[in-house]
Design an enzyme around this catalytic site. Structure first.
Site, mmCIF file in Angstrom:
data_model
loop_
_atom_site.group_PDB
_atom_site.id
_atom_site.type_symbol
_atom_site.label_atom_id
_atom_site.label_comp_id
_atom_site.label_asym_id
_atom_site.label_seq_id
_atom_site.Cartn_x
_atom_site.Cartn_y
_atom_site.Cartn_z
ATOM 1 N N HIS A 1 5.813 -8.167 3.827
ATOM 2 C CA HIS A 1 5.950 -6.887 3.161
ATOM 3 C C HIS A 1 7.079 -6.079 3.786
ATOM 4 O O HIS A 1 6.847 -5.115 4.512
ATOM 5 C CB HIS A 1 4.612 -6.143 3.253
ATOM 6 C CG HIS A 1 4.582 -4.825 2.544
ATOM 7 N ND1 HIS A 1 5.451 -4.479 1.528
ATOM 8 C CD2 HIS A 1 3.758 -3.751 2.717
ATOM 9 C CE1 HIS A 1 5.165 -3.260 1.112
ATOM 10 N NE2 HIS A 1 4.156 -2.799 1.823
ATOM 11 N N ILE B 1 4.644 -9.842 9.076
ATOM 12 C CA ILE B 1 5.706 -8.860 9.297
ATOM 13 C C ILE B 1 7.020 -9.551 8.952
ATOM 14 O O ILE B 1 7.417 -10.508 9.630
ATOM 15 C CB ILE B 1 5.710 -8.395 10.764
ATOM 16 C CG1 ILE B 1 4.356 -7.782 11.133
ATOM 17 C CG2 ILE B 1 6.845 -7.403 11.007
ATOM 18 C CD1 ILE B 1 3.960 -6.569 10.341
ATOM 19 N N CYS C 1 4.683 2.312 0.896
ATOM 20 C CA CYS C 1 4.906 0.902 0.550
ATOM 21 C C CYS C 1 5.373 0.753 -0.889
ATOM 22 O O CYS C 1 5.686 -0.342 -1.342
ATOM 23 C CB CYS C 1 3.630 0.104 0.779
ATOM 24 S SG CYS C 1 3.068 0.253 2.475
#
Lengths: 392, 475
Positions: A335, A208, A86
Site C-alpha cells: 500500500h 510495506i 490512504c
C-alpha cells in the site's frame, strides 16, 4: 460544452514496473516509470497535458505539485497535490476527472506515489492528526482489527474467515508481474503467522511497499482519436467521516461508514441497483483481511455479516460472482499510500480492456475501485468504470 | 479540632516473588513478594491513585491543598503536586507543595498539613506520597524495597476521623541509605549493622518514648503503634523496646511481607491500613517514621471514622494482585536494562491547552440534547448545537465495546491492549488497557479508569488515563 462525469474517459494507464521494497529507486524514479508508461499507453505527449493531480500521503515522499512536475518535466501548468489519507490517490483521480467534466481542461493526468521504505521502523510511519496522549497506541492494523470482536460477537466471524481472504488474494497476486508478493499461501500458513495485531497475523496485513501509478484522462469525444478501447467513468464518489472513530458512540464497528455512504453515491451516479449482478470485478481496499470482509458487505455484494462466508465459498474469486481484488489487492501489492487509488483504477482499466496483466476476469464490462483511508475508515473513494459506455 | 478526615492507599498490581529474584541470581530468597510498579506507573501516578481513593466522596472543589511527597519524583525540577491537584480537579487556589529528598518527606508534608488545618489556614488538604526506589541487584535491598503510595486527607471540624494530638521529632545525622543527586540511581549504604542499631533502632525508640512522655501516654494506652522500618527485621526489633506487645495486635503490620519497603509512602500507607483495620472511637494511634531522624505523631480516633464510607486503601489493593514471574521484566520496568525508547510525539503547548481533558478527564455535555463526548468539541455530534456545552467530569467506569491486543505499537511490553470503552455517562473513549491478563479481556467486560504514564516523547512525561478490569473495593 456541457459535460458530466459520464463523458470522462481514461485513455492510458501506467504504474511502477514493480511494487515492493524499491530501495534502489526514488519517488522520482517511480513516478517517471508510471507517468511515462501512462502517456505512452495513451499515445499522448507530455506537452499535451494541461493539468495534473498527484496523490501523496506522507510529506517525506514529496510535497506540492512539483513532485509530479520534476520527474517528467511537466512545468508551468496547474498541478495539485491531494491528500486524503490512504484515499489520496483516488482523490487525485477524482479531481482530475471532475476538471475534465467541468470543461476546463481536455487532457489531464492523475498520479500517485509513495516512497515508504526510505523510512525506518516497523509498520507504516505515523500518519494523520496527533495528540500527545489522546488516541495514543493506535496502529493501522489495530484500528481496523477493532472490528473483529464486534463481528465475531454479532455474526460469528472467525479467524479462518480472515485467512481465506489472504489465501484468495495471494493466489491472485501470484499471477501478477507487478505485485510485491508473488506467491500463494495456505490457510495454515496464514493462521500460524505471528500476530501483528489481535487476530491479524503477518499474512493478514498488506506489506510495506513503494510504488506509483498514473492515468491519462480526457473527454470521450477526444478519447476516440487516441484509442478504441478506452474506458469511461460511471461513478466518482467520496465520503468523509471522522478522525475520531473510537470516540463516536454511534460508530458500531460493523461497517466502515464512509464506504457505505460512498457506495450509495456511486450506485446512484451509475444507476446500479444490484451491485452483485451489475459489477464484474472490484479492486477493494484490503489493507487487512478483515477490511476486505467489511468492504464486501459495505459495498452491497452480500448482506451484512455474510462477508466471511462470501469469500470462503469462493464467490469473490476471479471466476466467482464478483471478482474481488483480481490483482491480488493491497495484500500483494502493498500500500504505497498515495499510489494505491490510481493503481486500482489502472488495474480496473486493464481488466475492462481485457488486457489484465495478472488474472483476467473474463468478459469484464463494469469494474469498481474502492479506496478506504484513515484509522478504521475515515474517508472512502469509489470509482466505477465501464467498457460499454464508450459510444453512448 | 484538626486531624485526619480520610485515607487512601495504592499498591501496584504486579507482585514479584522474592523466590523469583533469588532464582534469577542464584542466591537465597526470603518468602513473600514485593509490589512492583508496572511500566506505565511511577511515584506520581501511584500517588494520584492513592489520593483519588482518599478523596472519594469528597467534593473536589473543597480541596484546600495538595502536598506531594517522594524521593523518586519523576522530575528534579517541576512540581508534581500541581499535577496531582489538577488530576484531582482541585480548585486553582488550593495550596500545592512538593516534599522531596528525605524519606521523611511524607511526614513533613503531613505535619505541614496538620499545622495548616490546626491554625485554620486550610481545610481538606490532601497529603499523598508515592515511591519507586531502585535497589542494586543482588543486595538484600532488592528483596526489601517495594512500590506503593498512600494518602491522607487532613482538615478540621466534624469530619475528622483521627484527631491530631501532637508530635515529637528527633534529628539524626547518619549515612544510613542514600542516593547522590547527580550520580546515583540505586540505593547506597555502607555499614547496615551500624545504621540499623545506631540509627533506626536507637533513634526511633527514643523518639517514640519521647513522644509518649511529652503527650502523657503510656505504651498500654496506645491502641495501635504504627511505626515504619527500613526493613522487616528492624521492624520486629523495636516493638518490645518501646513497650508494645506485637502479639496483641498493638503493632501495625509494616507491609513487608507482600508490598515491601515503600520509603516515603510507608507511613501514609501504614496509617491508611490502620484506619481501615478495626480502630474504634477513643483509640490512640502513634504514627512514627524514621529516616535520618524520626517524626512521631499522635492521633485519637473519633466517632466519625465509623461514618466514613468504605474506600480503597491497602486491603483492597492487596486483593488485586498478579504475579510478575520474570526478573528480566522487573529490571526492564526499573530501567536496569536497555529498552527501546518510544519515539512518540509530544507538545507541551497542546497538553497545556487541553489540561482539563488530559488530567481530570473532562468531556463536553450538550446543553440541548445531553450528548456526552470526548474529546471536547464545539459542535454537538448529535444535534449540531453550536458552543452550547457544559464541561463535565467523565465517568470513571464503563464497559468494553471492542478491543484488540496489538503487537505493532512500540511499547515497553507487548501486546498493547487497546480498548474502545463506553463510559457510564454515555461517552465513548479509546484507551489503552493496563493491569490485565490478555486472555481474560472480553467485549462487555467492566473496566475502570486509572491514571498512567503513556510515553516519554520529547523528553517529558506524558500522563493520561488507561482502563483496567474493574476491581472490587470501596463499595
Amino acid at each position: 460544452m456541457t459535460c458530466s462525469i459520464h463523458d470522462v474517459a481514461i485513455i492510458g494507464g501506467g504504474a511502477s514496473k514493480v511494487f515492493g521494497e524499491q530501495f534502489g529507486k526514488s519517488a522520482d524514479d517511480l513516478l517517471f516509470e508510471a507517468c511515462f508508461e501512462a502517456l505512452d499507453d495513451a499515445g499522448v505527449g507530455v506537452e499535451e497535458i494541461q493539468a495534473g493531480w498527484i496523490g501523496i500521503a506522507y510529506p517525506f515522499t514529496g510535497l506540492s505539485g512539483a513532485t509530479m512536475a520534476d520527474p517528467i518535466k511537466l512545468y508551468d501548468i496547474p498541478i495539485t497535490h491531494t491528500e486524503n489519507y490512504c484515499c489520496s490517490g483516488m482523490d487525485a483521480f477524482r479531481n482530475a476527472c471532475l476538471a475534465v467534466a467541468s470543461g476546463m481542461y481536455d487532457m489531464v493526468m492523475a498520479c500517485g506515489v509513495e516512497k515508504i521504505t526510505d523510512q525506518g521502523g516497523r509498520g507504516l510511519p505515523g500518519l494523520g492528526q496527533q495528540h500527545p496522549v489522546i488516541f495514543r497506541g493506535i496502529t493501522a492494523p489495530s484500528a481496523f482489527g477493532l472490528a473483529f470482536e464486534r463481528h465475531r460477537k454479532e455474526f460469528g466471524l472467525t479467524r479462518e474467515d480472515l485467512a481465506h481472504v489472504a489465501v484468495k488474494n495471494h493466489a491472485n497476486g501470484a499471477a501478477h508481474p507487478r505485485a510485491h508478493f508473488r506467491r500463494e499461501v495456505t490457510l495454515e500458513q496464514v493462521i500460524k503467522a505471528p500476530s501483528i495485531s489481535g487476530p491479524l497475523g503477518l499474512l493478514d496485513c498488506c506489506p510495506i511497499s513503494d510504488g506509483a501509478a498514473a492515468l491519462v484522462i480526457t473527454r470521450k469525444d477526444i478519447a476516440r482519436k487516441y484509442r478504441d478501447d478506452f474506458v469511461t467513468v460511471r461513478a466518482l464518489a467520496l465520503s468523509v467521516y471522522s478522525n475520531w472513530l473510537p470516540f463516536q458512540p454511534d460508530f458500531d464497528y460493523l461497517a466502515w461508514r464512509p464506504t457505505v455512504k460512498a457506495a450509495e453515491q456511486a450506485y446512484r451516479q451509475a444507476g446500479i441497483e444490484d451491485p452483485l449482478r451489475e459489477i464484474d470485478l472490484a479492486e477493494v481496499h484490503d489493507c487487512f483481511t478483515i477490511t476486505e470482509i467489511l468492504n464486501i458487505e459495505d459495498l452491497g455484494f452480500c448482506r451484512k455479516g455474510e462477508g466471511g462466508r462470501f469469500v470462503r465459498e469462493g464467490r469473490a474469486n476471479v471466476d466467482g460472482d464478483v471478482a474481488i481484488n483480481p490483482s491480488g489487492g493491497l495484500k500483494c501489492f502493498g500500500h504505497p499510500i498515495g499510489a494505491t487509488g490510481c493503481r486500482m483504477v489502472f488495474e480496473v482499466m486493464r481488466q475492462l480492456q481485457g488486457r489484465a496483466e495478472g488474472k483476467q476476469r473474463e468478459g469484464a464490462k463494469t469494474g469498481m475501485a474502492h479506496n478506504l483511508g484513515g484509522l478504521g475508515g475515515t474517508v472512502c473513494g469509489i470509482a466505477i468504470l465501464s467498457s460499454e459506455d464508450r459510444f453512448k | 479540632m484538626a486531624g485526619i478526615k480520610s485515607f487512601g492507599a495504592y499498591v501496584p498490581w504486579l507482585r514479584l516473588s522474592r523466590e523469583v529474584i533469588a532464582k534469577g541470581w542464584g542466591i537465597p530468597g526470603a518468602p513473600g513478594t514485593v509490589a512492583v510498579a508496572n511500566f506505565d506507573e511511577d511515584s506520581v501516578t501511584m500517588a494520584v491513585e492513592a489520593a483519588l481513593n482518599c478523596v472519594e466522596g469528597f467534593d473536589p472543589a473543597s480541596i484546600g491543598g495538595v502536598l506531594f511527597a517522594s524521593t523518586t519524583a519523576p522530575y528534579a525540577e517541576k512540581s508534581l503536586a500541581s499535577l496531582v491537584a489538577t488530576v484531582l480537579d482541585a480548585p486553582e487556589n488550593a495550596h500545592t507543595a512538593d516534599f522531596a529528598v528525605s524519606l521523611r518527606a511524607s511526614t513533613s508534608a503531613l505535619l505541614t498539613a496538620l499545622d495548616a488545618a490546626a491554625c485554620g489556614r486550610a481545610d481538606n488538604i490532601v497529603v499523598t506520597a508515592g515511591e519507586t526506589r531502585v535497589a542494586e541487584p543482588i543486595t538484600p535491598w532488592e528483596q526489601t524495597l517495594g512500590d506503593g503510595a498512600g494518602a491522607l486527607l487532613v482538615g478540621e471540624g466534624e469530619g475528622v476521623i483521627a484527631e491530631y494530638l501532637g508530635f515529637h521529632s528527633l534529628k539524626d545525622e547518619i549515612m544510613f541509605t542514600w542516593r547522590r543527586a547527580e550520580e546515583d540511581h540505586m540505593l547506597r549504604e555502607f555499614n547496615a549493622r551500624m545504621a540499623q542499631s545506631m540509627g533506626y533502632e536507637k533513634v526511633m525508640v527514643r523518639a517514640i518514648k519521647g513522644a509518649m512522655k511529652e503527650l502523657g501516654l503510656s505504651p498500654e494506652s496506645v491502641a495501635r503503634a504504627v511505626f515504619t522500618a527500613p526493613d522487616f527485621r528492624s521492624h520486629g526489633r523495636i516493638a518490645a523496646k518501646c513497650g508494645f506487645n506485637p502479639t496483641a495486635g498493638q503493632v501495625q503490620d509494616a507491609l513487608f511481607a507482600f508490598v515491601g519497603g515503600t520509603g516515603t509512602a510507608q507511613p501514609l500507607m501504614m496509617m491508611a491500613h490502620a484506619l481501615e483495620s478495626g480502630l474504634k472511637e477513643g483509640d490512640v494511634v502513634l504514627l512514627a517514621h524514621y529516616a535520618d531522624g524520626a517524626d512521631v505523631l499522635a492521633f485519637k480516633v473519633t466517632g466519625a471514622l465509623a461514618q466514613l464510607p468504605p474506600r480503597r486503601a491497602v486491603n483492597s489493593c492487596l486483593a488485586a494482585q498478579h504475579p510478575l514471574d520474570s526478573l528480566a521484566r522487573f529490571m526492564r520496568y526499573r530501567g536496569l536494562t536497555v529498552i527501546p525508547t518510544l519515539d512518540d510525539f509530544g507538545s507541551p503547548v497542546q497538553t497545556w491547552r487541553d489540561n482539563s481533558q488530559v488530567y481530570p478527564l473532562h468531556g463536553a455535555k450538550c446543553n440541548k440534547c445531553g450528548f456526552v463526548r470526548f474529546p471536547i468539541d464545539r459542535v454537538c455530534g448529535r444535534c449540531r448545537a453550536r458552543d452550547d456545552n457544559t464541561e463535565v467530569r467523565l465517568a470513571r467506569r464503563g464497559r468494553v465495546f471492542t478491543f484488540i491486543h496489538d503487537n505493532l505499537y512500540p511499547a515497553v511490553e507487548l501486546p498493547t491492549t487497546l480498548a474502545v470503552v463506553d463510559l457510564e455517562d454515555g461517552a465513548r473513549i479509546f484507551l489503552q488497557m493496563t493491569d490485565r491478563v490478555p486472555d481474560e479481556v472480553e467485549v462487555d467486560m467492566e473496566v475502570e479508569l486509572t491514571f498512567r504514564l503513556i510515553h516519554k516523547g520529547d523528553e517529558w512525561n506524558h500522563y493520561f488515563w488507561k482502563c483496567r478490569p474493574a476491581r472490587r473495593g470501596g463499595e
